[in-house]
Scaffold this motif. Structure first.
Motif, short mmCIF file in Angstrom:
data_model
loop_
_atom_site.label_atom_id
_atom_site.label_comp_id
_atom_site.label_asym_id
_atom_site.label_seq_id
_atom_site.Cartn_x
_atom_site.Cartn_y
_atom_site.Cartn_z
N ALA A 170 67.22 78.78 37.88
CA ALA A 170 66.76 77.60 38.60
C ALA A 170 66.12 76.58 37.66
N THR A 171 65.39 77.07 36.64
CA THR A 171 64.77 76.17 35.67
C THR A 171 65.84 75.47 34.83
N ALA A 172 66.87 76.23 34.44
CA ALA A 172 67.97 75.66 33.68
C ALA A 172 68.69 74.60 34.50
N ASP A 173 68.91 74.90 35.78
CA ASP A 173 69.59 73.95 36.65
C ASP A 173 68.80 72.65 36.77
N GLU A 174 67.49 72.76 36.91
CA GLU A 174 66.66 71.55 37.01
C GLU A 174 66.73 70.73 35.73
N ALA A 175 66.69 71.41 34.58
CA ALA A 175 66.75 70.70 33.30
C ALA A 175 68.09 69.98 33.13
N VAL A 176 69.17 70.62 33.56
CA VAL A 176 70.50 70.01 33.45
C VAL A 176 70.63 68.83 34.42
N ARG A 177 70.05 68.97 35.62
CA ARG A 177 70.09 67.84 36.56
C ARG A 177 69.39 66.62 35.97
N ARG A 178 68.24 66.84 35.35
CA ARG A 178 67.50 65.72 34.73
C ARG A 178 68.30 65.11 33.58
N ALA A 179 68.95 65.98 32.81
CA ALA A 179 69.77 65.49 31.70
C ALA A 179 70.93 64.66 32.23
N ALA A 180 71.55 65.11 33.31
CA ALA A 180 72.69 64.38 33.89
C ALA A 180 72.25 63.02 34.41
N LEU A 181 71.05 62.93 34.99
CA LEU A 181 70.55 61.65 35.47
C LEU A 181 70.32 60.69 34.31
N ALA A 182 69.82 61.24 33.19
CA ALA A 182 69.53 60.40 32.03
C ALA A 182 70.81 59.94 31.33
N LEU A 183 71.80 60.83 31.26
CA LEU A 183 73.02 60.52 30.51
C LEU A 183 74.07 59.80 31.34
N GLY A 184 74.01 59.96 32.66
CA GLY A 184 74.98 59.31 33.53
C GLY A 184 76.19 60.19 33.78
N PRO A 185 77.03 59.78 34.71
CA PRO A 185 78.21 60.57 35.06
C PRO A 185 79.18 60.69 33.89
N GLY A 186 79.87 61.80 33.84
CA GLY A 186 80.86 62.00 32.79
C GLY A 186 80.33 62.68 31.54
N ALA A 187 79.03 62.99 31.50
CA ALA A 187 78.47 63.67 30.32
C ALA A 187 79.05 65.08 30.22
N GLY A 188 79.42 65.48 29.02
CA GLY A 188 79.97 66.81 28.79
C GLY A 188 78.89 67.86 28.71
N ALA A 189 79.32 69.11 28.69
CA ALA A 189 78.37 70.23 28.67
C ALA A 189 77.48 70.19 27.43
N GLU A 190 78.07 69.89 26.26
CA GLU A 190 77.30 69.88 25.02
C GLU A 190 76.19 68.83 25.06
N ALA A 191 76.53 67.64 25.56
CA ALA A 191 75.53 66.58 25.66
C ALA A 191 74.43 66.96 26.65
N LEU A 192 74.83 67.56 27.75
CA LEU A 192 73.84 67.99 28.75
C LEU A 192 72.89 69.03 28.17
N ILE A 193 73.44 69.97 27.42
CA ILE A 193 72.61 71.02 26.82
C ILE A 193 71.61 70.42 25.84
N LYS A 194 72.10 69.53 24.96
CA LYS A 194 71.20 68.92 23.98
C LYS A 194 70.09 68.13 24.63
N LYS A 195 70.46 67.35 25.67
CA LYS A 195 69.45 66.54 26.37
C LYS A 195 68.47 67.42 27.10
N ALA A 196 68.95 68.50 27.74
CA ALA A 196 68.06 69.41 28.47
C ALA A 196 67.08 70.09 27.52
N LEU A 197 67.55 70.49 26.35
CA LEU A 197 66.68 71.15 25.37
C LEU A 197 65.66 70.17 24.78
N ALA A 198 66.07 68.88 24.68
CA ALA A 198 65.16 67.87 24.12
C ALA A 198 64.07 67.51 25.10
N GLY A 199 64.32 67.77 26.42
CA GLY A 199 63.33 67.50 27.43
C GLY A 199 63.36 66.12 28.00
#
Length: 199
Positions: A170-199
């Motif tokens: 659930a924590t990972a899902d929340e971090a990825v949701r926030r990353a997706a909002l910041a990066l916008g639609p179409g972001a790939g998994a690698e970009a989402l992971i990097k953004k989620a880890l960066a906070g």
């Protein structure tokens, strides 16, 4: 039946939005996953809605997408023990792609992390929504994501990667949701992971 509402966002909170339309302010109950996507107060907004009528109340529930609304309706109408309050709690904790994936794979542990449901209710959610010939629109183990199109795979992959690193699902899902909002639609998994880890 009211299936959507579009107007000006007058107020918002984690579980509530007020939308002004034609001189009326409509209170709409929303999950956290929808609240995260709301525009600033004063901006135009559209929510996909489900009106629930009880003897003593009339409540409107709103969601960012029609797929989330439809899944909410499926849960509260076809799963024993899940009413609107618990349904909102589930959709507040897990994004729809992860929720659908957990049900298809029988991941009771992830579902049980949602506030308001224990292991037995989580098991019932899996059984009653995944059962062959069960509820209309029920998920099958082999079925692809019922919503979200191409965005669901990068989301799930990013959540899986963070989970492998030790994050709770659930924590990972929340971090990825926030990353997706910041990066916008179409972001790939690698970009989402990097953004989620960066906070």
């Amino acid at each position: 039946m009211i299936t959507s509402i579009q107007g000006t966002l007058a107020a918002s909170g984690p579980l509530r939005a007020v939308i002004e339309l034609n001189g009326f302010g409509y209170e709409v109950h929303i999950p956290v996953t929808t609240a995260e996507k709301l525009p600033p107060v004063g901006a135009a907004v559209k929510l996909h809605t489900l009106a629930v009528y009880r003897e003593d109340s009339q409540t409107i529930y709103g969601f960012a997408t029609a797929a989330e609304r439809d899944f909410f309706q499926l849960m509260i109408e076809h799963v024993t023990g899940i009413g609107p309050k618990v349904g909102l709690s589930i959709l507040s904790r897990l994004s729809l792609p992860l929720l659908e994936s957990a049900i298809r794979t029988g991941d009771v542990t992830t579902l049980a992390q949602c506030q308001g449901i224990g292991r037995k209710t989580a098991e019932r959610l899996v059984v009653e929504l995944r059962a062959p010939g069960g509820a209309p629109g029920a998920l099958t183990p082999a079925e692809g994501a019922a919503s979200g199109g191409g965005e669901t795979s990068p989301h799930r992959d990013a959540v899986a990667a963070l989970t492998a690193l030790g994050y709770k699902t659930a924590t990972a899902d929340e971090a990825v949701r926030r990353a997706a909002l910041a990066l916008g639609p179409g972001a790939g998994a690698e970009a989402l992971i990097k953004k989620a880890l960066a906070g």
